[in-house]
Design an enzyme around this catalytic site. Sequence first.
Site, PDB file in Angstrom:
ATOM      1  N   ASP A 151      -4.576  -4.894   5.404  1.00  0.00           N
ATOM      2  CA  ASP A 151      -3.442  -4.338   5.074  1.00  0.00           C
ATOM      3  C   ASP A 151      -3.194  -3.327   6.002  1.00  0.00           C
ATOM      4  O   ASP A 151      -3.780  -2.278   6.605  1.00  0.00           O
ATOM      5  CB  ASP A 151      -3.326  -3.744   3.763  1.00  0.00           C
TER       6      ASP A 151
ATOM      7  N   GLU B 209       4.379 -12.021  -6.282  1.00  0.00           N
ATOM      8  CA  GLU B 209       2.777 -11.742  -5.752  1.00  0.00           C
ATOM      9  C   GLU B 209       2.575 -10.032  -6.142  1.00  0.00           C
ATOM     10  O   GLU B 209       3.386  -9.396  -5.712  1.00  0.00           O
ATOM     11  CB  GLU B 209       2.547 -11.676  -4.420  1.00  0.00           C
TER      12      GLU B 209
END
Lengths: 269, 401
Positions: free
Chosen positions: A61, A50
Site C-alpha cells: 500500500d 471492499e
Amino acid sequence: MNQRISARFDTARQSGRKLLIPFITAGDPDPAWTVPVMHALVSAGADLLELGVPFSDPMADGPVIQLASERAIEKNVTLGGVLDMVRLFRQTDSDTPVVLMGYMNPVERYGRTRFPADAADAGVDGLLLVDCPPVERDDLGSAMDEAGLDGICLVAPTTTRDRVKDIAGVARGFIYYVSLKGITGAGQLELPELSEPVKQIREFSDLPVAVGFGIKNAETAVKVAVHADAVVIGSALVEALAEAESSAQACALATAFVAPVRESLDNMG
Amino acid sequence: MNDERQSQPDSRGHFGEFGGSFVSETLMHALDELREAYGRWRLDDEFVQRMDTDLAHYVGRPSPIYYAQRYSEAAGGAKIYLKREDLNHTGAHKINNTMGQGLLAHYMGKQRVIAETGAGQHGVATATVAARLDQSCRVYMGDVDIHRQAINVFRMRLLGAEVSGVSSGSATLKDALNEAMRDWVTNIDDTFYIIGTVAGPHPYPEMVRDFNAVVGREARRQMLQLCDQLPDALVACVGGGSNAIGLFHPFLNDEDVKMFGVEAAGRGLETGEHAASLCAGRPGILHGCRTYLLDDNAGQIRHTHSVSAGLDYPGVGPEHAWLKDSGRADYVSVTDEEALQAFHQLTRLEGIMPALESSHALAYGFKLAASMRPDQRVLINLSGRGDKDVQTVAEIEGLSL
C-alpha cells in the site's frame, strides 16, 4: 462459490452495468462511522464493497492507505472488530457483497482455519489477502471453500501467461487485475494497457474481471470500465474520507465521491 | 536427519513450516526470475571465481580467528575465540552478502539496486558494491536509525548512494524493509532488491545464507588448523540472523558443536521493550515469510527496542525459526546493559571495539565460557566493528562529541 458475489455480477452482466467497487479502510477515520459510510456508498451506487483490514506493515500500500491503517490501529480496530462491522451492516443490507482485503498475519493470529467460517457467518463474501499467493494458502484455501467465502486472486502486469492459467484455476468470485506495477494510490500519467492483459485472463477464466490501483475519479473509471466488468477505487476515496469530522460528513463525502463515478459509468456509450 | 538439516529449504523455500513466499502477485515473477538466475549463476565457474577473487582481494578474506586470551581469562572458563568479521572491508559481515547479490544483479543486467538498512552496515556494504559495479543505489532507512547512525548515513552518501528516510510505523528497520519492497514493486523491471538479512521471501533466506556461509566454512577449517578440533560452542547475535546462520550452517551436522543465537532483550524481556522474536515471539507472517515474530493479539507487528539498530527488528530469518523448533540451536537474549558492558570490556581487555550487535554475542559468550571447563572452546562471531556506535555509546553516557 459465494452466492451474493455471483448474483451481483450475473445481474450486472445481463443489464450491461459496470460494477463499482469502492474500497475503504475499516475503522478509518472513526470505527463508528464505517457502517454508515458503507450504507452511504451503496445508496450512491456502489455494487460491492471492499473493506480494508488495517495492518501495521502494509507492504503493497501507498502512503494514503498506510496512514489510514495507522489511524485505525490507533483506534484499536482488529480483525474481529471488522467482522462486527460487517455483521452490523448486514442487519439492513443482505444483498451487497462485502470483500475483506488485507494481509496474512492478522488472519494467522485470529486462526487460519477458524477465520473463514466466522467471516462467512458475519456476512463477509470474499477474502483478498494481498501477501498470500494461492500457492501459500495451504489449509486456508479449503477452509474458505467450505465456508462459501470466495478467495479473490490478484493478477498483475508482471504475471506470466502460465501463472494466469494457474491463478484462473483456483480463483473464486472475480479476478482482481492490478493495473500497474506499484503500490495502491500510485499516480500514473497515462492509462495502462488493459486490453491485452484482460483478454488473457478471459482466455483462462469465465470469472468477471475487476481492475484497480491508480483509479482516481469518474474519468479514469470510465476508461478502465471499457475493458473490465468492475472498477475498484480506493486511495482517492480514503483520502477524501480522511477530511471528515463526523459520521454524517463522512457519509456525505462518500456520496459526493461515488455518485458522479456511478453516473459516468451508467452513461458509457 | 543430518542430510535434512543442510538441504533446507525445499524447492518452494520452506524450512519445515517456516519460510515461503508471502508477497503480492506483482513480485511473484521477479522472485521466480531471481530464483532461476541464482540457481544458474551460483554454479557458473566464472561467477564463482569472480566471487572468490573479490572476497580475497576486495573484502580481505579469510578473516582471522583470534584467541582472545585476556577476555577468556576474565571469564575464567573456556577459551574464547573470535571470528574477526569486523576486519572485513566496510567493517562487518554484511559485505559477504552484498558482494554476492551485487554481482548477481550485474549478471542479471539490473542497473539499479536498492536496500533497507537498520544500523547502516548493510546500507554501506550495498553502496560500496554498487559504487564498484557502477550501479545506481538507493537505501531506505528509518528516521530513528538515521539519527542514531549518522556516520553511516554520510558514508553511504559519500559512496554515491541516495539515502531515503522512512517515517512510517516505528521508523526503524522493519519500516525501511516495507518501503524497499514498495520501491521494488514499482521499479521491478530494472531494479534488484539486495535484502540484508536471511528473512524475506524465498529465495532470499537461502541465498543470503549461502553468501554468508563463507564465515562458517572458514571458521570450521581455521579451528581445526588452530586447535585440531572443532569448538564446543558457537555464539552469534541474531536480529534477522544473517551472521549467525552464516556461522552455524556449515556446522549443522557437527553434533557436538552447540549453537547459541543471541537476541536483543533491550530493557528486559519482561518490560516488553525488546527485539527477541525467537525467545518471546510466536510464528506468524511478516515480510514475505512465515517465521517467529513479535505481534499483539490482533496480529499487528509490535514496535521493538534495542540499543543496537541492527538487532531492532520484530521478525527473524525462517531458518532460525526452524533450527529453534528442531532443537538444533538454542536462542537466548542479552539486555542493552549487558551488551554495553561487553562493548567496554572487549575494548579495554583486547583493544577491539565491537559493534553493539556483536556485543550481544560477546556478553552471552562470556557467560557461557565462564560456565565451561578450561579445556573447552567457545567461538564467537565478532560480526562487526564498533566505530559506527561510538556516538550512541557517548550519548548513553551523557557525553556529546
